[in-house]
Every structure is written in C-alpha cells, then in structure tokens.
Design a protein around this motif. Structure first.
Motif, PDB file in Angstrom:
ATOM      1  N   GLU A  20       0.835  -1.216   0.000  1.00  0.00           N
ATOM      2  CA  GLU A  20       0.000   0.000   0.000  1.00  0.00           C
ATOM      3  C   GLU A  20       0.865   1.258   0.000  1.00  0.00           C
ATOM      4  OE1 GLU A  20      -3.258   0.572  -0.163  1.00  0.00           O
ATOM      5  OE2 GLU A  20      -4.051  -1.464  -0.023  1.00  0.00           O
ATOM      6  N   ALA A  21       1.967   1.199   0.728  1.00  0.00           N
ATOM      7  CA  ALA A  21       2.845   2.363   0.871  1.00  0.00           C
ATOM      8  C   ALA A  21       3.777   2.530  -0.320  1.00  0.00           C
ATOM      9  CB  ALA A  21       3.656   2.230   2.157  1.00  0.00           C
ATOM     10  N   GLY A  22       3.869   1.491  -1.143  1.00  0.00           N
ATOM     11  CA  GLY A  22       4.797   1.548  -2.274  1.00  0.00           C
ATOM     12  C   GLY A  22       6.252   1.511  -1.820  1.00  0.00           C
ATOM     13  N   VAL A  23       6.488   0.862  -0.699  1.00  0.00           N
ATOM     14  CA  VAL A  23       7.851   0.736  -0.165  1.00  0.00           C
ATOM     15  C   VAL A  23       8.378  -0.653  -0.542  1.00  0.00           C
ATOM     16  CG1 VAL A  23       9.240   0.638   1.940  1.00  0.00           C
ATOM     17  CG2 VAL A  23       7.378   2.304   1.754  1.00  0.00           C
ATOM     18  N   GLY A  24       9.512  -0.681  -1.230  1.00  0.00           N
ATOM     19  CA  GLY A  24      10.086  -1.957  -1.643  1.00  0.00           C
ATOM     20  C   GLY A  24      10.643  -2.726  -0.449  1.00  0.00           C
ATOM     21  N   TYR A  25      10.631  -4.049  -0.533  1.00  0.00           N
ATOM     22  CA  TYR A  25      11.140  -4.868   0.573  1.00  0.00           C
ATOM     23  C   TYR A  25      11.579  -6.224   0.050  1.00  0.00           C
ATOM     24  CZ  TYR A  25       6.539  -7.143   0.398  1.00  0.00           C
ATOM     25  OH  TYR A  25       5.426  -7.812  -0.020  1.00  0.00           O
ATOM     26  N   ASP A  26      12.372  -6.844   0.884  1.00  0.00           N
ATOM     27  CA  ASP A  26      12.904  -8.153   0.541  1.00  0.00           C
ATOM     28  C   ASP A  26      12.239  -9.170   1.485  1.00  0.00           C
ATOM     29  OD1 ASP A  26      14.513 -10.244  -0.149  1.00  0.00           O
ATOM     30  OD2 ASP A  26      16.327  -9.466   0.825  1.00  0.00           O
ATOM     31  N   PRO A  27      11.302  -9.990   0.984  1.00  0.00           N
ATOM     32  CA  PRO A  27      10.609 -10.914   1.885  1.00  0.00           C
ATOM     33  C   PRO A  27      11.425 -12.181   2.152  1.00  0.00           C
ATOM     34  CG  PRO A  27       9.673 -11.057  -0.317  1.00  0.00           C
ATOM     35  CD  PRO A  27      10.792 -10.056  -0.388  1.00  0.00           C
ATOM     36  N   ILE A  71       5.865   2.018   8.818  1.00  0.00           N
ATOM     37  CA  ILE A  71       5.722   2.065   7.354  1.00  0.00           C
ATOM     38  C   ILE A  71       4.874   3.275   6.951  1.00  0.00           C
ATOM     39  CG2 ILE A  71       4.804   0.853   5.326  1.00  0.00           C
ATOM     40  CD1 ILE A  71       5.345  -1.781   6.993  1.00  0.00           C
ATOM     41  N   ALA A  72       3.793   3.506   7.688  1.00  0.00           N
ATOM     42  CA  ALA A  72       2.930   4.659   7.375  1.00  0.00           C
ATOM     43  C   ALA A  72       3.711   5.962   7.498  1.00  0.00           C
ATOM     44  CB  ALA A  72       1.721   4.666   8.308  1.00  0.00           C
ATOM     45  N   ALA A  73       4.613   6.032   8.486  1.00  0.00           N
ATOM     46  CA  ALA A  73       5.417   7.246   8.675  1.00  0.00           C
ATOM     47  C   ALA A  73       6.447   7.409   7.557  1.00  0.00           C
ATOM     48  CB  ALA A  73       6.111   7.195  10.032  1.00  0.00           C
ATOM     49  N   LEU A  74       6.917   6.290   7.017  1.00  0.00           N
ATOM     50  CA  LEU A  74       7.876   6.354   5.901  1.00  0.00           C
ATOM     51  C   LEU A  74       7.227   6.856   4.617  1.00  0.00           C
ATOM     52  CD1 LEU A  74       9.910   2.996   6.098  1.00  0.00           C
ATOM     53  CD2 LEU A  74      10.636   5.284   6.806  1.00  0.00           C
ATOM     54  N   ALA A  78       0.831   8.077   1.312  1.00  0.00           N
ATOM     55  CA  ALA A  78      -0.143   6.989   1.202  1.00  0.00           C
ATOM     56  C   ALA A  78      -1.343   7.231   2.119  1.00  0.00           C
ATOM     57  CB  ALA A  78       0.520   5.646   1.522  1.00  0.00           C
ATOM     58  N   GLY A  79      -1.204   8.121   3.097  1.00  0.00           N
ATOM     59  CA  GLY A  79      -2.340   8.509   3.952  1.00  0.00           C
ATOM     60  C   GLY A  79      -2.912   7.364   4.762  1.00  0.00           C
ATOM     61  N   LEU A  80      -2.061   6.520   5.300  1.00  0.00           N
ATOM     62  CA  LEU A  80      -2.546   5.325   6.006  1.00  0.00           C
ATOM     63  C   LEU A  80      -2.949   5.597   7.455  1.00  0.00           C
ATOM     64  CD1 LEU A  80       0.062   2.806   4.525  1.00  0.00           C
ATOM     65  CD2 LEU A  80      -2.381   2.987   3.948  1.00  0.00           C
ATOM     66  N   ILE A  81      -2.630   6.803   7.946  1.00  0.00           N
ATOM     67  CA  ILE A  81      -3.050   7.213   9.295  1.00  0.00           C
ATOM     68  C   ILE A  81      -3.892   8.477   9.159  1.00  0.00           C
ATOM     69  CG2 ILE A  81      -2.258   8.024  11.564  1.00  0.00           C
ATOM     70  CD1 ILE A  81       0.291   6.391  11.156  1.00  0.00           C
TER      71      ILE A  81
END
Ligand SMILES: N[C@@H](CCC(=O)N[C@@H](CS)C(=O)NCC(=O)O)C(=O)O
Length: 204
Positions: A20-27, A71-74, A78-81
């Motif tokens: 949702e945030a469009g933040v890349g990650y390595d699962p 994540i929302a703060a990063l 994305a307006g998640l909060i």
C-alpha cells in the motif's frame, strides 16, 4: 528492508502495508511447518520467535502495530493514518483490540502451550475459540465497522490489520457470512491491489 514473514500469519499485514505504501522490501519466508521460528538461526534474528520481524537500516522492529505505524510514517503520501487526532486514536483503538484480544483469542487454537501444560487445558482452550472469535466479530459488526472500511471511506492501517484476522475466521469456526458489514469489508479488501499481490505470492 527485509521482512521475515510466514504464510497465513499476522506478518502478512506488514507485506500488505508495504504494498500500500509503495515501499520496496525483501521478503524472507519463515517455514512454520518446519518450526524454523523456534530454531537458533531465526532466534538470532528475532529472539521472540515470532513473525513479523522487519529489519531496517536502523535495526530490528517487531510487533505488527509498531511496524505498520513505521511504514505509514515512511510513506505519508499513502495517507494510512488519519490526519484528525481523534480519528487516528480510533484507528489505534481497533489495532490494539486486534493485538490484545482477537489475535490472542485466535492463538488459543494452536498455541495453548503458551499458557498451560496439561493436554486437557489445550482442548479446553481450543474449544473456546469459535465463541471468543464470534464475540469479537459481533463487537466489530455492531460497534466498530462503518463501511466500506473500518473508519468509513478512508483506508487506514486498521483495515490491513483486521483483514488478515478475517482470513483466520473460517479455520476458527466462524462464518463471516453471518456478519454483513464484516463480509462487505472483506470483499472491499479482496479487490485491492495490495491484497492481490500477497495472494499471488501464496501468503494468504
Ligand atoms: N504481538 C505480536 C504477535 C506476533 C505473533 O504471535 N505471530 C505469530 C504468527 S500470527 C507467530 O509468530 N507465532 C509463532 C509461534 O508461536 O511459534 C505481533 O502483533 O506482531
């Protein structure tokens, strides 16, 4: 960032939030069937022996709610909060309820050894799960869900967190169809690209 997750667990809420945030990650998938979360290699990563665990440039983060907030703060765009302080507190009210009550109730099905040692105690705890989870659903249905999302039109962290819990309900002996608002919420979540992305991975 590196996300340690396991299929079907609350850690998938972190994966959805990163999407949702469009933040890349390595699962990194932790194999619960093999008990990997209890072995020294994983305990060196997260001494709690649980998922999620997010490895950031600043260090390790655990606890789903804390990770979702990070994540929302990063990704503020994305307006998640919610901007409004009271509405944001209402979002957290739902998140704390999930962490402290719903998730704990669900864990009584498979993780009774956290609280007791006798086999008879496990059976008793397992038998109670349909009742406690149904009570949680009734509370959400009657007191919390505004629709289409938890807080109404705005999509927030509480939605991601609650959605993953709803994927446990059938296995916990609760028929989500008995809760019209909750069913509509699940349907609204299922069509989001973030949820589709984790389903494609086979994580839910
Ligand atoms: N309070 C933690 C709970 C995390 C948790 O219990 N995760 C479960 C999966 S849903 C787990 O890792 N269980 C492994 C085990 O009990 O061995 C959070 O909210 O992140």
């Amino acid at each position: 960032m590196k996300l340690f997750l396991a299929k079907g667990t609350i850690s998938i809420a972190v994966a959805i939030t990163l999407e949702e945030a469009g933040v890349g990650y390595d699962p990194v998938v932790v194999d619960f069937a093999a008990g990997e979360q209890t072995k020294p290699a994983y305990l060196a990563i997260n001494p709690k022996g649980r998922v999620p665990c997010l490895i950031t440039d600043h260090g390790r983060l655990t606890e789903t709610g804390a990770i979702l907030e990070y994540i929302a703060a990063l990704a503020p765009a994305a307006g998640l909060i919610p901007q409004d302080a009271f509405v944001a507190a209402q979002m957290r009210e739902v998140m704390y309820y999930i962490a402290s009550t719903l998730h704990v109730n669900h864990a009584h099905k498979l993780r009774g050894h956290r609280w007791a040692d006798l086999e008879a105690s496990f059976a008793d705890m397992r038998a109670k799960v349909p009742q406690t989870m149904a009570a949680g659903c009734a509370y959400l249905e009657q007191e919390v869900l505004r629709g289409p999302y938890v807080l109404g039109e705005a999509f927030t962290l509480a939605d991601v967190y609650l959605f993953v819990v709803t994927t446990w309900l059938a296995g916990d002996g609760v028929d989500v169809a008995a809760y019209p608002k909750l069913s509509a919420f699940v349907a609204a979540m299922e069509v989001r690209a973030s949820v589709r992305a984790v389903r494609v991975q086979g994580w839910l």
